[in-house]
Design a protein around this motif. Structure first.
Motif, PDB file in Angstrom:
ATOM      1  N   VAL A   1       0.848  -0.977  -0.139  1.00 14.86           N
ATOM      2  CA  VAL A   1       0.062   0.111   0.035  1.00 14.86           C
ATOM      3  C   VAL A   1       0.995   1.241  -0.053  1.00 14.86           C
ATOM      4  O   VAL A   1       1.721   1.496   0.602  1.00 14.86           O
ATOM      5  N   VAL A   2       0.471   2.084  -0.901  1.00 15.62           N
ATOM      6  CA  VAL A   2       1.580   3.285  -1.029  1.00 15.62           C
ATOM      7  C   VAL A   2       0.852   4.215  -0.218  1.00 15.62           C
ATOM      8  O   VAL A   2      -0.241   4.334   0.111  1.00 15.62           O
ATOM      9  N   LYS A   3       1.574   5.358   0.085  1.00 16.62           N
ATOM     10  CA  LYS A   3       1.078   6.611   0.949  1.00 16.62           C
ATOM     11  C   LYS A   3      -0.334   7.282   0.264  1.00 16.62           C
ATOM     12  O   LYS A   3      -0.960   7.496   1.115  1.00 16.62           O
ATOM     13  N   ASP A   4      -0.406   7.066  -0.941  1.00 16.02           N
ATOM     14  CA  ASP A   4      -2.021   7.552  -1.397  1.00 16.02           C
ATOM     15  C   ASP A   4      -2.929   6.780  -1.199  1.00 16.02           C
ATOM     16  O   ASP A   4      -4.111   7.201  -1.465  1.00 16.02           O
ATOM     17  N   GLY A   5      -2.790   5.521  -0.690  1.00 22.33           N
ATOM     18  CA  GLY A   5      -3.649   4.501  -0.401  1.00 22.33           C
ATOM     19  C   GLY A   5      -3.953   3.452  -1.476  1.00 22.33           C
ATOM     20  O   GLY A   5      -4.693   2.752  -1.479  1.00 22.33           O
TER      21      GLY A   5
ATOM     22  N   LYS B   1      -1.166   5.461   7.569  1.00 20.10           N
ATOM     23  CA  LYS B   1      -1.308   6.219   6.050  1.00 20.10           C
ATOM     24  C   LYS B   1      -0.022   6.752   5.677  1.00 20.10           C
ATOM     25  O   LYS B   1       0.313   7.193   4.479  1.00 20.10           O
ATOM     26  N   GLU B   2       0.772   7.244   6.691  1.00 16.20           N
ATOM     27  CA  GLU B   2       2.131   7.971   6.232  1.00 16.20           C
ATOM     28  C   GLU B   2       3.269   7.204   5.882  1.00 16.20           C
ATOM     29  O   GLU B   2       4.349   7.580   5.679  1.00 16.20           O
ATOM     30  N   ASN B   3       2.822   5.678   5.925  1.00 14.60           N
ATOM     31  CA  ASN B   3       3.945   4.726   5.619  1.00 14.60           C
ATOM     32  C   ASN B   3       3.752   4.070   4.222  1.00 14.60           C
ATOM     33  O   ASN B   3       2.444   3.808   3.955  1.00 14.60           O
ATOM     34  N   TYR B   4       4.450   3.372   3.681  1.00 12.63           N
ATOM     35  CA  TYR B   4       4.355   2.100   2.788  1.00 12.63           C
ATOM     36  C   TYR B   4       4.296   1.000   3.787  1.00 12.63           C
ATOM     37  O   TYR B   4       4.796   0.849   4.503  1.00 12.63           O
ATOM     38  N   ILE B   5       3.205   0.174   3.243  1.00 12.62           N
ATOM     39  CA  ILE B   5       2.497  -1.045   4.093  1.00 12.62           C
ATOM     40  C   ILE B   5       2.673  -2.143   3.044  1.00 12.62           C
ATOM     41  O   ILE B   5       2.449  -2.122   2.107  1.00 12.62           O
ATOM     42  N   LEU B   6       3.224  -3.353   3.870  1.00 10.16           N
ATOM     43  CA  LEU B   6       3.542  -4.397   3.096  1.00 10.16           C
ATOM     44  C   LEU B   6       2.513  -5.645   3.950  1.00 10.16           C
ATOM     45  O   LEU B   6       2.528  -5.424   5.023  1.00 10.16           O
ATOM     46  N   GLY B   7       1.776  -6.476   3.153  1.00  8.80           N
ATOM     47  CA  GLY B   7       1.009  -7.460   3.652  1.00  8.80           C
ATOM     48  C   GLY B   7       1.073  -8.647   2.905  1.00  8.80           C
ATOM     49  O   GLY B   7       1.281  -8.823   1.474  1.00  8.80           O
TER      50      GLY B   7
ATOM     51  N   LEU C   1       0.549 -11.493   7.506  1.00  8.61           N
ATOM     52  CA  LEU C   1       1.418 -10.414   7.807  1.00  8.61           C
ATOM     53  C   LEU C   1       1.212  -9.022   7.210  1.00  8.61           C
ATOM     54  O   LEU C   1       0.759  -8.883   6.293  1.00  8.61           O
ATOM     55  N   VAL C   2       1.541  -7.998   8.312  1.00  7.73           N
ATOM     56  CA  VAL C   2       1.133  -6.722   7.920  1.00  7.73           C
ATOM     57  C   VAL C   2       2.174  -5.908   8.767  1.00  7.73           C
ATOM     58  O   VAL C   2       2.315  -6.163   9.747  1.00  7.73           O
ATOM     59  N   THR C   3       2.893  -5.004   8.007  1.00 10.19           N
ATOM     60  CA  THR C   3       3.987  -4.368   8.630  1.00 10.19           C
ATOM     61  C   THR C   3       4.193  -2.859   7.692  1.00 10.19           C
ATOM     62  O   THR C   3       4.047  -2.979   6.571  1.00 10.19           O
ATOM     63  N   ASN C   4       4.727  -1.878   8.489  1.00 10.46           N
ATOM     64  CA  ASN C   4       5.092  -0.826   7.842  1.00 10.46           C
ATOM     65  C   ASN C   4       6.563  -1.222   7.202  1.00 10.46           C
ATOM     66  O   ASN C   4       7.364  -1.694   8.110  1.00 10.46           O
ATOM     67  N   LEU C   5       7.223  -0.433   6.116  1.00  8.70           N
ATOM     68  CA  LEU C   5       8.156  -0.641   5.497  1.00  8.70           C
ATOM     69  C   LEU C   5       9.339   0.417   5.620  1.00  8.70           C
ATOM     70  O   LEU C   5       8.953   1.731   5.781  1.00  8.70           O
TER      71      LEU C   5
END
Length: 795
Positions: A547-551, A627-633, A659-663
């Motif tokens: 998930v990029v910062k724009d959503g 929302k301020e981060n790149y998210i991976l899951g 798995l879900v985490t900020n990158l």
């Protein structure tokens, strides 16, 4: 007549036998009470000065006096619980019992505190047990409960008089905040004791007085979504004394005095600490000094003021309450911890935990065949045989006997299939950091027998309940039975009086050593920004996404252990945007109700639908707070589930592991190269101006007579050649700040587009690499916060 009664007796006896096969009988034995006036429950206090938030834990404190002999026993708090599950009513099903051991010497008094969820106007019970007999009992009715959306603010300070202004902090939409003043003695020892609080403020307090358990509870509360505000100033040494690990790390270069207009419109002199905090950003400055620093911690936020919040100049300023209110709204997290919003989560969890295709072991064809043989062949054959022998009256006996035999066959088939085995289904959400992984598990227990089923695990266990409300019949009595027992001594959990329609679910939390971390490198390829995910773990991540910062959500498929995966940030690679909710994103991700999905087998469709439900639930809840981060899951199949024992025997588990985490993100771009700079690359903050601040952080939009200034952080890494800004709104107008003329000028209204060429950019881009835009909406207007994209040359 006697012949008929005999036949009826045989029929009813057989019927009872059949029912007993399917429905095990269990009668709760009446508790034995011991006539004893030696042990007395002197008082019961609850909440925070008789105030508590419905649906969240609050302290219940019991004072017990022992006038008799020494004894070792237990104390239980019995809370009426609503029946939850399929075909359940809104009445009470019995009690949840919270139990703790108690040891008392003769003539002693003891105070026991437990963190319990309470509801309004309900009779709760407290019982003291000695030798498994009740020796003292007292009821209490909790009054004064606040609805679950009420903002709660906790304050740790040695100067509560000067912190009285916190009562005017308005962080909720429809309720006045409740302020609770803590000391080191009553600050909660466990995370559950903090879940009521949306914000905790620490200023002029020696934090080294907190125990290790209290500090761990505070850190976990922040990471779960809380707002922590720390005042420093002249008292920075004692306020920051406990923060000696990586949670807050930095340095202080003495103090200095500045004149602040942000705290007082006439200006007031304030003593500030010259703070540098690692992994933080300065969001407010005055006189060239930072006065407010922000640091993100997973789902939560730490806001550090460089002045002491109990300082007399600050307390007497005319804007301090507004200062804290506005900055929580702008820089803090959403003010309710989502994990306790069980009304929203419950049905998602219910659906996920009940649709494991792996547990469907019974063949419908086989069951249909057995029924067909019984209905078409066995039952008619019995009738015709008895009729031929002129013994039709024997059908009184034959019908129940055949039914019993048929029931035994069905039961035998079910047992052969293993359906009566005790097993567990779980949804496990894993969040990685560099040093640890936080595990949050939703757990369902299946095929439990009536009676006591003791659950043991390494989890911090908590029962999943619907949020308490007045949605029950207060006139009905509570059945005299205990539905579940939560032992606060050994962290065990016992389910009692289990029924098929009950929802036997608990939630488990734990933190364990990390298996590695995930990182993201942004680099350049053919003038486009690319991403490279580095999987430093042993996990194989399937159906992965970023998930990029724009959503926007980008599908990555599978990421192998100890490997890298590249992806493009261009718009065409995005399967949907979370600003519009997770439904369209997830449907496109798994192609639900599309051609490929419809060609799957029924078992595969169940599995894919289950995964889609998990993604909707996780994306919606996690994106809101990160929302301020790149998210991976993604899903991981090689995840080691925590063992769970049922009655001292390890249960078979079926788990879906998400798995879900900020990158951790690093930009690696060569210099002197022109690139396309995507809108996701430029961060911004939304700051309220005069008037209303109606801001929907999920859709990034303002509405209904609001005015905000949006501060864009373009930075100084690029020489910008062009910038494009797209505006979308109804009854909205926009202005941009011109640093040369030091004024705002109109851009347009409604839907508009602004393109800024290379020659004009320096009119708007200040020395800190920032651009300011004002958005204003009318009474029934709305506008999406615009985002900036462009082209530039790397420095």
């Amino acid at each position: 007549m006697k012949y008929f009664e005999k036949k009826l007796s045989v029929f009813l006896t057989t019927l009872i036998f059949m029912v007993s096969i399917f429905v095990p009988m269990n009668i709760f034995a009446a508790e034995e009470k011991k006539a004893n006036n030696d042990v007395i429950i002197e008082s019961i206090d609850y909440g925070y000065d008789k105030t508590f938030k419905i649906g969240y834990e609050c302290p219940v404190t019991i004072k017990v006096k022992n006038n008799g002999k020494d004894f070792n026993g237990d104390i239980k708090i019995l809370i009426p619980t609503k029946t939850i599950g399929f075909m359940s009513s809104n009445s009470y099903g019995g009690y949840d019992a919270y139990t703790k051991s108690i040891s008392m010497e003769s003539g002693s008094e003891k105070i026991i505190t437990m963190d319990i969820k309470l509801d309004n106007y309900v009779d709760n019970l407290v019982k003291v047990y000695k030798d498994n007999k009740v020796v003292a009992e007292k009821n209490f009715k909790a009054l004064g409960g606040s609805f679950s959306g009420t903002p709660y603010i906790g304050v740790l300070s040695e100067d509560n008089v000067n912190m009285a202004y916190t009562k005017n902090i308005a962080i909720g939409d429809s309720a006045q905040s409740v302020v609770v003043n803590f000391t080191e003695k009553d600050f909660p020892q466990i995370y559950n004791g903090l879940t009521s609080f949306n914000t905790i403020i620490i200023s002029n307090f020696d934090t080294s007085k907190l125990s290790e358990n209290q500090y761990d509870a505070l850190k976990k509360w922040v990471e779960k979504g809380g707002n922590l505000i720390i005042g420093t100033g002249e008292n920075y040494k004692k306020t920051l004394s406990i923060f000696k690990d990586d949670f807050i790390k930095g340095s202080v270069d003495g103090t200095s005095v500045i004149k602040s207009t942000k705290l007082d419109e006439n200006g007031t002199e304030v003593n500030i600490a010259n703070l540098t905090v690692d992994n933080s950003e300065t969001v407010l400055e005055e006189s060239g000094k930072g006065i407010l620093l922000k640091s993100k911690k997973q789902g939560g936020t730490i806001l550090i003021t460089t002045f002491d919040l109990t300082n007399s100049a600050v307390v007497n300023s005319n804007k301090i309450s507004d200062f804290i209110t506005e900055n929580i709204k702008v820089y803090g997290t959403d003010n309710i911890l989502n994990e306790n919003d069980n009304n929203n989560l419950f049905w998602n969890v219910e659906s996920v935990l009940s649709t494991f295709s792996e547990t469907n072991k019974i063949s419908v064809k086989m069951l249909f065949s057995i029924f067909t043989i019984y209905i078409i062949f066995i039952f008619p054959s019995a009738y015709f045989i008895l009729k031929r022998k002129d013994k039709k009256e024997k059908m009184w006996y034959a019908v129940p006997v055949l039914a019993v035999i048929f029931s035994i066959v069905i039961i035998g088939y079910i047992k052969v299939c293993g359906v009566n085995d005790k097993y567990v289904t779980s949804l496990n959400i894993i969040n990685l950091t560099k040093d640890s992984e936080t595990l949050e598990s939703y757990i369902q227990f299946n095929n439990l027998s009536k009676g006591n089923n003791k659950i043991e695990s390494n989890y911090d266990l908590q029962k999943i309940t619907m949020d308490q409300s007045n949605n029950y019949d207060q006139g009905k009595a509570v059945p005299n039975k205990i539905k579940s027992t939560i032992n606060l001594d050994d962290n065990s959990f016992t389910l009692n009086d289990v029924n098929v329609i009950d929802s036997n679910k608990i939630k488990g939390n734990m933190i364990r050593t990390s298996s590695g971390d995930m990182s993201l490198e942004l680099f350049l390829k053919d003038k486009d920004i690319m991403g490279k995910v580095k999987n430093n773990t042993d996990y194989k991540i399937e159906d992965a996404f970023v998930v990029v910062k724009d959503g926007g959500v980008i599908k990555l498929d599978t990421i192998e252990p100890k490997s890298e995966k590249e992806f493009s940030l261009i718009t065409s690679s995005i399967v949907g945007n979370l600003k519009n909710g997770p439904w369209e994103v997830v449907d496109n991700f798994f192609k639900i109700n599309q051609g490929p999905f419809n060609k799957l087998s029924k078992k595969e469709q169940i599995s894919e639908s289950q995964k889609a439900e998990i993604y909707r639930m996780v994306l919606q809840n996690y994106y809101e707070k990160n929302k301020e981060n790149y998210i991976l899951g993604g899903l991981i199949n090689n995840f080691n589930l925590e063992p769970i024992k049922i009655n001292n025997k390890e249960a078979k588990q079926y788990g879906k592991n998400m798995l879900v985490t900020n990158l951790n993100t690093k930009i690696n771009v060569e210099s002197n190269i022109e690139i396309n700079i995507p809108k996701e690359f430029i961060s911004y903050s939304v700051n309220p101006l005069e008037g209303n601040f109606n801001y929907d952080s999920y859709s990034n939009s303002i509405y209904d007579n609001s005015e905000v200034e949006v501060l864009y952080e373009l930075g100084n890494s690029f020489i910008y050649n062009s910038l494009d800004i797209n505006f979308e709104g109804v009854n909205a107008e926009y202005k941009i700040y011109n640093k040369q003329t030091k004024t705002y000028y109109d851009i347009g209204k409604g839907n508009a587009k602004e393109s800024i060429n290379k020659d004009e950019i320096n009119n708007y881009l200040n020395e800190d690499g920032q651009i300011k835009i004002i958005i204003k909406t009318a009474e029934q207007g709305s506008a999406t916060i615009p985002q900036i994209s462009g082209k530039g040359v790397t420095k």
